[in-house]
Design a protein around this motif. Sequence first.
Motif, PDB file in Angstrom:
ATOM      1  N   ARG A  47       1.803 -53.292  36.153  1.00  0.00           N
ATOM      2  CA  ARG A  47       1.715 -52.988  34.719  1.00  0.00           C
ATOM      3  C   ARG A  47       1.075 -54.142  33.958  1.00  0.00           C
ATOM      4  N   MET A  48       1.497 -55.350  34.245  1.00  0.00           N
ATOM      5  CA  MET A  48       0.936 -56.527  33.571  1.00  0.00           C
ATOM      6  C   MET A  48      -0.570 -56.621  33.770  1.00  0.00           C
ATOM      7  N   PHE A  49      -0.992 -56.508  35.019  1.00  0.00           N
ATOM      8  CA  PHE A  49      -2.402 -56.679  35.342  1.00  0.00           C
ATOM      9  C   PHE A  49      -3.260 -55.585  34.711  1.00  0.00           C
TER      10      PHE A  49
ATOM     11  N   CYS B 293      -7.573 -66.598  31.744  1.00  0.00           N
ATOM     12  CA  CYS B 293      -6.716 -67.228  32.749  1.00  0.00           C
ATOM     13  C   CYS B 293      -5.299 -66.682  32.599  1.00  0.00           C
ATOM     14  N   TYR B 294      -4.692 -66.372  33.723  1.00  0.00           N
ATOM     15  CA  TYR B 294      -3.320 -65.854  33.738  1.00  0.00           C
ATOM     16  C   TYR B 294      -2.421 -66.859  34.465  1.00  0.00           C
ATOM     17  N   ILE B 295      -1.258 -67.095  33.887  1.00  0.00           N
ATOM     18  CA  ILE B 295      -0.215 -67.851  34.578  1.00  0.00           C
ATOM     19  C   ILE B 295       0.935 -66.888  34.849  1.00  0.00           C
ATOM     20  N   MET B 296       1.325 -66.769  36.096  1.00  0.00           N
ATOM     21  CA  MET B 296       2.475 -65.941  36.451  1.00  0.00           C
ATOM     22  C   MET B 296       3.623 -66.839  36.873  1.00  0.00           C
ATOM     23  N   THR B 297       4.779 -66.625  36.272  1.00  0.00           N
ATOM     24  CA  THR B 297       5.947 -67.421  36.624  1.00  0.00           C
ATOM     25  C   THR B 297       7.175 -66.524  36.587  1.00  0.00           C
ATOM     26  N   ASP B 298       8.303 -67.057  37.011  1.00  0.00           N
ATOM     27  CA  ASP B 298       9.556 -66.299  36.989  1.00  0.00           C
ATOM     28  C   ASP B 298      10.383 -66.689  35.769  1.00  0.00           C
ATOM     29  N   GLY B 299      11.290 -65.801  35.396  1.00  0.00           N
ATOM     30  CA  GLY B 299      12.123 -66.056  34.226  1.00  0.00           C
ATOM     31  C   GLY B 299      13.414 -66.776  34.532  1.00  0.00           C
ATOM     32  N   ASP B 300      13.548 -67.326  35.753  1.00  0.00           N
ATOM     33  CA  ASP B 300      14.806 -67.957  36.163  1.00  0.00           C
ATOM     34  C   ASP B 300      14.810 -69.477  36.027  1.00  0.00           C
TER      35      ASP B 300
ATOM     36  N   LYS C 215      -8.267 -58.198  37.853  1.00  0.00           N
ATOM     37  CA  LYS C 215      -8.836 -56.871  37.661  1.00  0.00           C
ATOM     38  C   LYS C 215      -9.396 -56.268  38.953  1.00  0.00           C
ATOM     39  N   SER C 216      -9.398 -57.025  40.034  1.00  0.00           N
ATOM     40  CA  SER C 216      -9.876 -56.481  41.309  1.00  0.00           C
ATOM     41  C   SER C 216      -8.770 -56.377  42.348  1.00  0.00           C
ATOM     42  N   PHE C 217      -7.559 -56.767  41.977  1.00  0.00           N
ATOM     43  CA  PHE C 217      -6.454 -56.783  42.938  1.00  0.00           C
ATOM     44  C   PHE C 217      -5.726 -55.441  42.933  1.00  0.00           C
ATOM     45  N   PRO C 218      -5.748 -54.707  44.046  1.00  0.00           N
ATOM     46  CA  PRO C 218      -5.037 -53.427  44.104  1.00  0.00           C
ATOM     47  C   PRO C 218      -3.570 -53.650  44.465  1.00  0.00           C
ATOM     48  N   VAL C 219      -2.682 -53.490  43.510  1.00  0.00           N
ATOM     49  CA  VAL C 219      -1.254 -53.716  43.747  1.00  0.00           C
ATOM     50  C   VAL C 219      -0.678 -52.522  44.492  1.00  0.00           C
ATOM     51  N   LEU C 220      -0.222 -52.745  45.711  1.00  0.00           N
ATOM     52  CA  LEU C 220       0.367 -51.688  46.514  1.00  0.00           C
ATOM     53  C   LEU C 220       1.871 -51.864  46.700  1.00  0.00           C
TER      54      LEU C 220
END
Length: 318
Positions: A69-71, A78-85, A161-166
């Motif tokens: 959903r995010m992607f 630039c995207y930074i992905m991190t955890d909420g913990d 935008k090119s990563f297919p999330v499976l």
Amino acid sequence: MDKIAVLIPCYNESKTIKKVITDFKRVLPNAVIYVYDNNSSDNTAEIAANAGAIVRHEYQQGKGNVIRRMFREIDAECYIMTDGDDTYPAEFAPQMVKNVLEKNADMVVGDRLSSTYFTENKRPFHNLGNSLVRKAINIIFKTSIKDIMTGYRAFSYQFVKSFPVLSKGFEIETEMSIHAVDKNMFVSNVVIEYRDRPEGSESKLNTYSDGAKVLMTIVKLFKSYRPMIFFGIIAFILAALSVAFFIPVVLEFTQTGLVSRFPTLIMCGFVIIAALLSFFSGTILQIIRQKDRQDFEMVLHEIEDRKTRKKEYDKEVR
């Protein structure tokens, strides 16, 4: 289009989410922070909104579903992905952003395993699992990613935008790593410190069930991304078994002129046919994979053109 987007998938992180948002706002003051709540039963979403994040929701359970959903929804250079913990210090984010924006990295891996992970993490099977997965993928896919399963990463627009999330769950990080390696994307490693969850914060990762899913993901991706090797190994094993059982039959025939073990002879024939089918299946799939990689390069050109148009449109609007 945002310059920098911080993506935080969350499920019941009310104890830590405010600190995570505050830390990233401090080190990346120009970034837009997005929190995607994944059916939390506490007040994670409310706390995140009050802390200044843009809160959205994903109602399909699972980290992979949240990242999909995010992607899809967020455009950024630039995207930074991190955890909420609060296990990943925000102080390392500027270096990760720099690698994407200035050094053209497609994915920057926040490497926990080269620093404090093994001392901070109190779950020994997690330590063993991370080490095994890292070694397996680096051997199979001939890469040098230092931390395969880290949740702290930076991405370029082209990667997202090119990563297919499976994947639907925590195996998503493994999928990201293999995708980047297979598509010859530029991956860099930034050594980060890791701190264990604060008291009262519980991990959503199940050591055994999620570990099994990760291992199955590796096998599936190995079959998809390295079909010639995968089916070649199967063909070799089947051929070796067929030859091993066929030799006694041949020796008996040369000595007596008779074949007393017809069932073994027939089975050897079927097994060698299966070996040949496996070999040619791998060959055909490898050719298809090569064509897919060529098509992917053209997709990257289209994504870059789309990014340029979005940036020009944003300038005109401003």
